[in-house]
Design a protein around this motif. Structure first.
Motif, PDB file in Angstrom:
ATOM      1  N   PHE A   9      63.019 -88.603 104.079  1.00  0.00           N
ATOM      2  CA  PHE A   9      61.939 -87.623 104.123  1.00  0.00           C
ATOM      3  C   PHE A   9      61.057 -87.814 102.909  1.00  0.00           C
ATOM      4  N   ALA A  10      59.886 -87.262 102.977  1.00  0.00           N
ATOM      5  CA  ALA A  10      58.939 -87.360 101.865  1.00  0.00           C
ATOM      6  C   ALA A  10      59.182 -86.222 100.881  1.00  0.00           C
ATOM      7  N   PHE A  11      59.091 -86.534  99.600  1.00  0.00           N
ATOM      8  CA  PHE A  11      59.223 -85.542  98.543  1.00  0.00           C
ATOM      9  C   PHE A  11      57.886 -85.479  97.818  1.00  0.00           C
ATOM     10  N   MET A  12      57.243 -84.331  97.861  1.00  0.00           N
ATOM     11  CA  MET A  12      55.927 -84.173  97.242  1.00  0.00           C
ATOM     12  C   MET A  12      56.005 -83.177  96.093  1.00  0.00           C
ATOM     13  N   LYS A  46      62.894 -92.431  98.614  1.00  0.00           N
ATOM     14  CA  LYS A  46      61.961 -93.553  98.746  1.00  0.00           C
ATOM     15  C   LYS A  46      60.514 -93.114  98.789  1.00  0.00           C
ATOM     16  N   TYR A  47      60.235 -92.022  99.466  1.00  0.00           N
ATOM     17  CA  TYR A  47      58.860 -91.588  99.679  1.00  0.00           C
ATOM     18  C   TYR A  47      58.547 -90.414  98.752  1.00  0.00           C
ATOM     19  N   VAL A  48      58.188 -90.740  97.530  1.00  0.00           N
ATOM     20  CA  VAL A  48      57.922 -89.733  96.501  1.00  0.00           C
ATOM     21  C   VAL A  48      56.455 -89.839  96.104  1.00  0.00           C
ATOM     22  N   ASN A  49      55.798 -88.702  95.953  1.00  0.00           N
ATOM     23  CA  ASN A  49      54.391 -88.708  95.596  1.00  0.00           C
ATOM     24  C   ASN A  49      54.068 -87.490  94.735  1.00  0.00           C
TER      25      ASN A  49
END
Length: 60
Positions: A9-12, A46-49
Motif C-alpha cells: 500500500f502507499a504511505f503518504m 515501497k510506495y512512500v511519498n
C-alpha cells in the motif's frame, strides 16, 4: 506468507499548514517529514511519498 497473499500500500506524509482553527500550531517541519519517510522505507514500505512539500518548514 505465500506470495499470493503479499500486498502493498502507499504511505503518504503530508505537510500540515494550520490556517483557521489551528493557527497557533506550527507547520510540519522538513526534518519530521524526512524522518518519517526514511523510517517507512527502512521498515520495508515501497510506495512512500511526502506530499505538500512546499508547506514544510524549518521551525523545529
Amino acid at each position: 506468507m505465500p506470495k499470493s497473499m503479499v500486498f502493498s500500500f502507499a504511505f503518504m506524509t503530508y505537510g500540515f499548514a494550520p490556517n483557521f482553527f489551528f493557527d497557533n500550531l506550527p507547520t510540519t517541519s522538513k526534518a519530521h517529514a524526512e524522518r518519517s519517510f526514511k523510517l517507512a522505507r527502512e521498515k520495508g514500505l515501497k510506495y512512500v511519498n511526502i506530499g505538500n512539500r512546499f508547506l514544510l518548514s524549518h521551525y523545529y
